[in-house]
Design an enzyme around this catalytic site. Sequence first.
Site, PDB file in Angstrom:
ATOM      1  N   GLU A 194      15.088 110.493  31.226  1.00 17.39           N
ATOM      2  CA  GLU A 194      13.961 110.464  32.044  1.00 17.39           C
ATOM      3  C   GLU A 194      13.208 108.977  31.474  1.00 17.39           C
ATOM      4  O   GLU A 194      12.520 109.244  30.561  1.00 17.39           O
ATOM      5  CB  GLU A 194      13.101 111.521  32.217  1.00 17.39           C
ATOM      6  N   CYS A 232       4.424 107.338  33.741  1.00 17.79           N
ATOM      7  CA  CYS A 232       5.549 106.561  34.100  1.00 17.79           C
ATOM      8  C   CYS A 232       5.896 106.276  35.587  1.00 17.79           C
ATOM      9  O   CYS A 232       6.489 105.485  35.646  1.00 17.79           O
ATOM     10  CB  CYS A 232       6.698 107.641  33.548  1.00 17.79           C
TER      11      CYS A 232
HETATM   12  P1  NAD Z   1       9.255 106.867  22.995  1.00 19.43           P
HETATM   13  O1  NAD Z   1      10.532 106.384  23.508  1.00 19.43           O
HETATM   14  O2  NAD Z   1       8.546 105.932  21.965  1.00 19.43           O
HETATM   15  O3  NAD Z   1       9.249 108.310  22.362  1.00 19.43           O
HETATM   16  C1  NAD Z   1       9.988 109.389  23.122  1.00 19.43           C
HETATM   17  C2  NAD Z   1      10.359 110.299  22.108  1.00 19.43           C
HETATM   18  O4  NAD Z   1      11.524 109.759  21.416  1.00 19.43           O
HETATM   19  C3  NAD Z   1       9.285 110.879  21.172  1.00 19.43           C
HETATM   20  O5  NAD Z   1       9.420 111.973  20.811  1.00 19.43           O
HETATM   21  C4  NAD Z   1       9.829 110.127  19.757  1.00 19.43           C
HETATM   22  O6  NAD Z   1       9.477 110.994  18.608  1.00 19.43           O
HETATM   23  C5  NAD Z   1      11.330 109.862  20.005  1.00 19.43           C
HETATM   24  N1  NAD Z   1      11.849 108.815  19.412  1.00 19.43           N
HETATM   25  C6  NAD Z   1      11.190 107.477  19.058  1.00 19.43           C
HETATM   26  N2  NAD Z   1      11.998 106.387  18.478  1.00 19.43           N
HETATM   27  C7  NAD Z   1      13.166 107.273  18.276  1.00 19.43           C
HETATM   28  C8  NAD Z   1      14.498 107.058  17.759  1.00 19.43           C
HETATM   29  N3  NAD Z   1      14.636 105.714  17.028  1.00 19.43           N
HETATM   30  N4  NAD Z   1      15.528 108.025  17.565  1.00 19.43           N
HETATM   31  C9  NAD Z   1      15.208 109.111  18.116  1.00 19.43           C
HETATM   32  N5  NAD Z   1      14.290 109.461  18.765  1.00 19.43           N
HETATM   33  C10 NAD Z   1      13.080 108.748  18.758  1.00 19.43           C
HETATM   34  O7  NAD Z   1       8.321 106.968  24.430  1.00 19.43           O
HETATM   35  P2  NAD Z   1       6.795 107.026  24.540  1.00 19.43           P
HETATM   36  O8  NAD Z   1       6.280 105.782  23.874  1.00 19.43           O
HETATM   37  O9  NAD Z   1       6.517 108.346  23.631  1.00 19.43           O
HETATM   38  O10 NAD Z   1       6.449 107.092  25.971  1.00 19.43           O
HETATM   39  C11 NAD Z   1       6.368 105.982  26.725  1.00 19.43           C
HETATM   40  C12 NAD Z   1       7.610 105.918  27.792  1.00 19.43           C
HETATM   41  O11 NAD Z   1       8.230 106.894  28.258  1.00 19.43           O
HETATM   42  C13 NAD Z   1       7.183 104.643  28.577  1.00 19.43           C
HETATM   43  O12 NAD Z   1       8.262 103.881  28.880  1.00 19.43           O
HETATM   44  C14 NAD Z   1       7.374 105.613  29.926  1.00 19.43           C
HETATM   45  O13 NAD Z   1       7.670 105.087  31.183  1.00 19.43           O
HETATM   46  C15 NAD Z   1       8.548 106.581  29.667  1.00 19.43           C
HETATM   47  N6  NAD Z   1       7.932 107.888  30.052  1.00 19.43           N
HETATM   48  C16 NAD Z   1       8.866 108.342  31.299  1.00 19.43           C
HETATM   49  C17 NAD Z   1       8.720 109.448  32.032  1.00 19.43           C
HETATM   50  C18 NAD Z   1       9.688 110.032  32.999  1.00 19.43           C
HETATM   51  O14 NAD Z   1       9.322 111.137  33.450  1.00 19.43           O
HETATM   52  N7  NAD Z   1      10.722 109.289  33.294  1.00 19.43           N
HETATM   53  C19 NAD Z   1       7.565 110.269  31.593  1.00 19.43           C
HETATM   54  C20 NAD Z   1       6.803 109.821  30.799  1.00 19.43           C
HETATM   55  C21 NAD Z   1       7.016 108.559  30.034  1.00 19.43           C
END
Ligand code: NAD
Length: 460
Positions: A214, A248
């Site tokens: 997602e 998002c």
């Molecule tokens: P992010 O990708 O930074 O983090 C998401 C998760 O991934 C966190 O739990 C984090 O600990 C983990 N993570 C971070 N780096 C990692 C790595 N190198 N390896 C493995 N895991 C890792 O996202 P965010 O900043 O928390 O959220 C913002 C983004 O999420 C935006 O792009 C937004 O559009 C998207 N988003 C999508 C939805 C949806 O429903 N599609 C909903 C909310 C947010």
Amino acid sequence: MNTMVNTSQLNDLQNYFRSGITLPYTFRKEQLKKLKQSILNHEQDLYNALNTDLKKNPEESWVTETGFVIAELNAFIKNLHRWMEPERAATNLLNLPSASRVIKEPLGVVLIIGPWNYPFQLLINPLVGAIAAGNCVVLKPSEFSPATSEVMKLIIEDVFPREYILYVQGEGASVIPAMMNDFRFDHIFYTGSTTVGKIIYKMAAEKLVPVTLELGGKSPCVVESDADIKVAARRIAMTKFSNAGQMCVAVDYVLVHESKKEALVKALQNSVKQFYGEKPEENYNYGKIINEKQFDRVAGYLSQGTIVHGGRTDKKNLFIEPTLLTDIPADASVMRDEIFGPVLPIIGFSKADEAKLVIDKNPNPRAFYVFTSSKKKEKEWLESVAFGGGCVNNASWHLTNHNLPFGGRGTSGTGHYHGRYSFETFSHKKAIMKTPTWFDPNIKYPPFKGKLKLFKWVIR
Ligand code: NAD
């Protein structure tokens, strides 16, 4: 903070799953009820935590976080029995008199990874589907919403043993690869940025672990010349600036017909003032940016056009005013990156093709919105953009209807969930054909010579 997960804890989950304890309907329903009660027990703690992390008020928190998940739980508690039933499938002529059916069975041990913007809903909503489908779960919240993360830990650990639902905090970049190196999950459900989504996808591919991704992206909103401008402005402003734009499926930018551009800007200015007053930084309804890193990134967009409303910032309080931006150069990064903050670019167009060219620079938006009173234009727009899901004469609200699948497409994600779709995401569809032994014609067995005509009649 528990950042150390050892393989034996993950093996415990696998053993728990293999014991078959999660299979019966009664067990699953009981766990859903326990989860619901635990959330309600911690309702006030959640409000406090969401306010600390994102300055959300209780009303908004109920609509977008707690109440959202409670509604999902209620739908599951009501419908689970029906959704679990095997589905009968027709049997083709070739296989008669066999009977065919599809059994829905759990996947096993699944990993759910959440982001920080709706830290509760986006971690716990998928959990509802995973529990209902009979899985064991590792839950990994974002490290950037620590107050909510602590409350969720209580909610989970109050009612579930760790060999069933394991709650793991810590930095994603270290915790997740460590778990995935040592253990093969049966599914990964990830919500977050496209950049990290690619990392997760690669790690999963190494072990052929199926994924639901997602992700984010730029969600355009087209406002046609025949749109109701006042309604469009209210609906766009409401979801764009909710949670300070960190949603998002928020409108990322607006493409408005030139003939209505001025009117829309005025109406948006009015709506923003009406919703958040002259001082949004002091307003009950307005949130804050999650941290300094995100603040710097979003504040950087403010100089990329003409500010026609807002533009004030306060780094100490992680405040960025709801901002409307016009006259944006086509190559500005605000038109390339997902904004994920309270900055709204407004771009005029004369012909639909011009607007389409802007949209095509960032293909496969997660969401798409069109405001128009013309059925013809509605159809044309819905058919000409390849997006995950969206609305006509509205923005973002499609995600609150759990009867609709919620997901992206291509670069904005793979798979979908919510309601019955979540149950299916966390279930394997096992195809079964049962053939009676009393009918066993020689025609199906060698020698085949001379049977081609008959085969052509049966298989067509
Ligand atoms: P992010 O990708 O930074 O983090 C998401 C998760 O991934 C966190 O739990 C984090 O600990 C983990 N993570 C971070 N780096 C990692 C790595 N190198 N390896 C493995 N895991 C890792 O996202 P965010 O900043 O928390 O959220 C913002 C983004 O999420 C935006 O792009 C937004 O559009 C998207 N988003 C999508 C939805 C949806 O429903 N599609 C909903 C909310 C947010």
